[in-house]
Write a protein that holds these residues in place. Sequence first.
Motif, PDB file in Angstrom:
ATOM      1  N   ALA A 102       0.947  -1.535   0.044  1.00 51.31           N
ATOM      2  CA  ALA A 102      -0.376  -0.090   0.051  1.00 51.31           C
ATOM      3  C   ALA A 102       0.811   1.068  -0.288  1.00 51.31           C
ATOM      4  CB  ALA A 102      -0.828  -0.139   0.620  1.00 51.31           C
ATOM      5  N   ARG A 103       0.308   2.135  -1.294  1.00 51.83           N
ATOM      6  CA  ARG A 103       1.228   3.582  -1.133  1.00 51.83           C
ATOM      7  C   ARG A 103       0.921   4.246  -0.541  1.00 51.83           C
ATOM      8  NH1 ARG A 103       5.072   2.446  -4.829  1.00 51.83           N
ATOM      9  NH2 ARG A 103       6.143   4.045  -3.354  1.00 51.83           N
ATOM     10  N   ASP A 104      -0.270   5.127  -0.923  1.00 51.09           N
ATOM     11  CA  ASP A 104      -1.244   5.963  -0.612  1.00 51.09           C
ATOM     12  C   ASP A 104      -2.290   6.121   0.475  1.00 51.09           C
ATOM     13  OD1 ASP A 104      -3.914   7.756  -0.154  1.00 51.09           O
ATOM     14  OD2 ASP A 104      -2.812   8.805  -2.056  1.00 51.09           O
ATOM     15  N   PRO A 105      -2.073   6.787   1.574  1.00 50.15           N
ATOM     16  CA  PRO A 105      -2.671   6.187   3.277  1.00 50.15           C
ATOM     17  C   PRO A 105      -4.388   5.909   3.207  1.00 50.15           C
ATOM     18  CG  PRO A 105      -1.243   8.658   3.062  1.00 50.15           C
ATOM     19  CD  PRO A 105      -1.601   8.209   1.758  1.00 50.15           C
ATOM     20  N   SER A 106      -5.245   6.513   2.054  1.00 50.29           N
ATOM     21  CA  SER A 106      -6.180   5.974   1.738  1.00 50.29           C
ATOM     22  C   SER A 106      -6.872   4.855   0.942  1.00 50.29           C
ATOM     23  CB  SER A 106      -6.750   6.771   1.720  1.00 50.29           C
ATOM     24  OG  SER A 106      -7.052   8.628   1.996  1.00 50.29           O
ATOM     25  N   SER A 107      -5.751   3.838   1.305  1.00 41.75           N
ATOM     26  CA  SER A 107      -5.164   2.839   0.948  1.00 41.75           C
ATOM     27  C   SER A 107      -5.726   1.437   1.477  1.00 41.75           C
ATOM     28  CB  SER A 107      -4.244   2.122   0.344  1.00 41.75           C
ATOM     29  OG  SER A 107      -3.101   2.537  -0.465  1.00 41.75           O
ATOM     30  N   GLN A 108      -6.891   0.394   1.082  1.00 44.36           N
ATOM     31  CA  GLN A 108      -7.597  -0.458   2.230  1.00 44.36           C
ATOM     32  C   GLN A 108      -7.000  -1.561   1.949  1.00 44.36           C
ATOM     33  OE1 GLN A 108     -11.657   0.763   1.226  1.00 44.36           O
ATOM     34  NE2 GLN A 108     -11.738  -1.169  -0.072  1.00 44.36           N
ATOM     35  N   SER A 109      -7.225  -2.603   2.704  1.00 46.11           N
ATOM     36  CA  SER A 109      -6.365  -3.948   2.998  1.00 46.11           C
ATOM     37  C   SER A 109      -7.456  -5.202   2.080  1.00 46.11           C
ATOM     38  CB  SER A 109      -6.234  -4.602   3.819  1.00 46.11           C
ATOM     39  OG  SER A 109      -7.313  -4.862   5.450  1.00 46.11           O
ATOM     40  N   LEU A 110      -8.464  -4.948   2.035  1.00 49.69           N
ATOM     41  CA  LEU A 110      -9.731  -5.532   1.869  1.00 49.69           C
ATOM     42  C   LEU A 110     -10.169  -5.544   0.151  1.00 49.69           C
ATOM     43  CD1 LEU A 110     -12.535  -5.689   4.364  1.00 49.69           C
ATOM     44  CD2 LEU A 110     -10.991  -7.259   4.223  1.00 49.69           C
ATOM     45  N   PRO A 111     -10.846  -6.330  -0.952  1.00 51.01           N
ATOM     46  CA  PRO A 111     -10.368  -5.747  -1.952  1.00 51.01           C
ATOM     47  C   PRO A 111     -12.393  -5.613  -2.167  1.00 51.01           C
ATOM     48  CG  PRO A 111     -10.934  -7.847  -1.212  1.00 51.01           C
ATOM     49  CD  PRO A 111     -10.626  -7.717  -0.170  1.00 51.01           C
ATOM     50  N   LEU A 112     -12.317  -4.840  -3.455  1.00 50.73           N
ATOM     51  CA  LEU A 112     -13.929  -4.384  -3.572  1.00 50.73           C
ATOM     52  C   LEU A 112     -14.536  -4.943  -4.088  1.00 50.73           C
ATOM     53  CD1 LEU A 112     -12.561  -0.180  -4.750  1.00 50.73           C
ATOM     54  CD2 LEU A 112     -13.546  -1.003  -2.870  1.00 50.73           C
ATOM     55  N   ASP A 113     -15.979  -4.877  -4.066  1.00 50.34           N
ATOM     56  CA  ASP A 113     -17.150  -6.057  -4.790  1.00 50.34           C
ATOM     57  C   ASP A 113     -17.814  -4.857  -5.617  1.00 50.34           C
ATOM     58  OD1 ASP A 113     -17.082  -8.416  -4.659  1.00 50.34           O
ATOM     59  OD2 ASP A 113     -16.984  -8.047  -2.237  1.00 50.34           O
ATOM     60  N   LEU A 114     -17.182  -4.610  -6.874  1.00 51.67           N
ATOM     61  CA  LEU A 114     -17.809  -3.459  -7.637  1.00 51.67           C
ATOM     62  C   LEU A 114     -19.270  -3.463  -8.893  1.00 51.67           C
ATOM     63  CD1 LEU A 114     -14.599  -3.620 -10.598  1.00 51.67           C
ATOM     64  CD2 LEU A 114     -15.065  -2.227  -7.859  1.00 51.67           C
ATOM     65  N   GLU A 115     -20.587  -3.083  -8.858  1.00 52.95           N
ATOM     66  CA  GLU A 115     -21.284  -3.673  -9.593  1.00 52.95           C
ATOM     67  C   GLU A 115     -21.780  -4.114 -10.399  1.00 52.95           C
ATOM     68  OE1 GLU A 115     -23.079  -0.745 -12.349  1.00 52.95           O
ATOM     69  OE2 GLU A 115     -23.665   0.587 -10.751  1.00 52.95           O
ATOM     70  N   CYS A 116     -20.308  -4.433 -10.763  1.00 51.65           N
ATOM     71  CA  CYS A 116     -21.294  -5.245 -11.900  1.00 51.65           C
ATOM     72  C   CYS A 116     -20.663  -6.529 -11.998  1.00 51.65           C
ATOM     73  CB  CYS A 116     -19.919  -4.709 -12.892  1.00 51.65           C
ATOM     74  SG  CYS A 116     -17.940  -5.400 -12.817  1.00 51.65           S
ATOM     75  N   GLY A 117     -20.283  -6.994 -10.918  1.00 52.91           N
ATOM     76  CA  GLY A 117     -20.021  -7.954  -9.424  1.00 52.91           C
ATOM     77  C   GLY A 117     -18.700  -9.076 -10.128  1.00 52.91           C
ATOM     78  N   ILE A 118     -17.496  -7.745 -10.442  1.00 53.17           N
ATOM     79  CA  ILE A 118     -16.141  -8.350 -10.476  1.00 53.17           C
ATOM     80  C   ILE A 118     -15.510  -7.816  -8.538  1.00 53.17           C
ATOM     81  CG2 ILE A 118     -13.625  -7.786 -11.165  1.00 53.17           C
ATOM     82  CD1 ILE A 118     -14.901  -7.758 -13.816  1.00 53.17           C
ATOM     83  N   ARG A 119     -15.137  -8.501  -8.120  1.00 50.23           N
ATOM     84  CA  ARG A 119     -13.905  -8.620  -7.124  1.00 50.23           C
ATOM     85  C   ARG A 119     -12.358  -8.011  -7.875  1.00 50.23           C
ATOM     86  NH1 ARG A 119     -14.641 -11.912  -1.649  1.00 50.23           N
ATOM     87  NH2 ARG A 119     -16.529 -10.823  -1.893  1.00 50.23           N
ATOM     88  N   MET A 120     -12.587  -6.650  -7.052  1.00 54.16           N
ATOM     89  CA  MET A 120     -11.605  -5.967  -7.832  1.00 54.16           C
ATOM     90  C   MET A 120     -10.080  -6.185  -6.686  1.00 54.16           C
ATOM     91  SD  MET A 120     -10.726  -2.516  -8.990  1.00 54.16           S
ATOM     92  CE  MET A 120      -9.216  -1.481  -9.409  1.00 54.16           C
ATOM     93  N   ARG A 121      -8.799  -6.303  -7.046  1.00 55.80           N
ATOM     94  CA  ARG A 121      -7.134  -5.982  -6.297  1.00 55.80           C
ATOM     95  C   ARG A 121      -6.882  -5.071  -7.379  1.00 55.80           C
ATOM     96  NH1 ARG A 121      -8.947 -11.261  -4.345  1.00 55.80           N
ATOM     97  NH2 ARG A 121      -9.004 -11.443  -2.233  1.00 55.80           N
TER      98      ARG A 121
END
Length: 267
Positions: A102-121
């Motif tokens: 993680a570089r930016d202080p606002s980074s988060q450790s959990l992946p994102l569940d996008l609206e389209c159904g894809i989990r993003m890392r």
Amino acid sequence: ALERGSLIHEIQFELHTGLRSRGWLPVTEERADDVRLLIEQVTERVAKRYEDELHPAVLRVWQDSLRTIAADMREWLRRALLDPTWVPIHFELSVGLDSQEARDPSSQSLPLDLECGIRMRGSIDLIERHSQSGQLRATDYKTGKAWVEDGKLIDGGRSLQPVLYALALERLFPDAEVFGSQLYYATHAGQYKTSTVVLDDDARTAARTVATTIGAALESGFLPAVPRAGECDRCDYRIVCGPYEEVRSARKERSRTQRLIELRSRP
């Protein structure tokens, strides 16, 4: 090419971090000389670190590459001065990555569940806010030749970052309006072109099509190699598949690959 790309991304990250800490964002004509000096300092510092790690075999080639990168950074500044309306606010903001990455202080450790159904890392190179509308825009730096035409949404599935990054911004900043995302070819090789995707209904539909097509293939366990014409000629895995994958794939049952073919027809 990978080392060059990593070097440029590192310079951009350290430069933006330094500009933010000094309160010099967005860059303006009044600060142009100061920013040029900072660019030189950051480029020299990052290049020295990479030189110590890589031990380049031919010093002349290494030095020529650094001069080219320095010229690209000066062009980045010139273009930034022409349009100060987009203000950088986050750099290398990551989701679902190890804390050490993680570089930016606002980074988060959990992946994102996008609206389209894809989990993003992954990591978004740059996030900007429009100085007037407050809209957000994601930018992904590219350091090679520009191969995605402006106006393409997913380019048949070959260019997914702009749409997915825009959807990621919605999840990361739910109270903000998202304009979209762009690929920025930040070197002379890419002619400093941009390929912009506006987050609208067409972009959302394209993302859902990608998700459902890949999801259906995973559920059925049918993951065929169906290369585009000529793709095998420049594929890194040609040594694994051999030179005749296009011939073999042409003999497969076309009805089972129809969804993939339809996906590739989308702009």
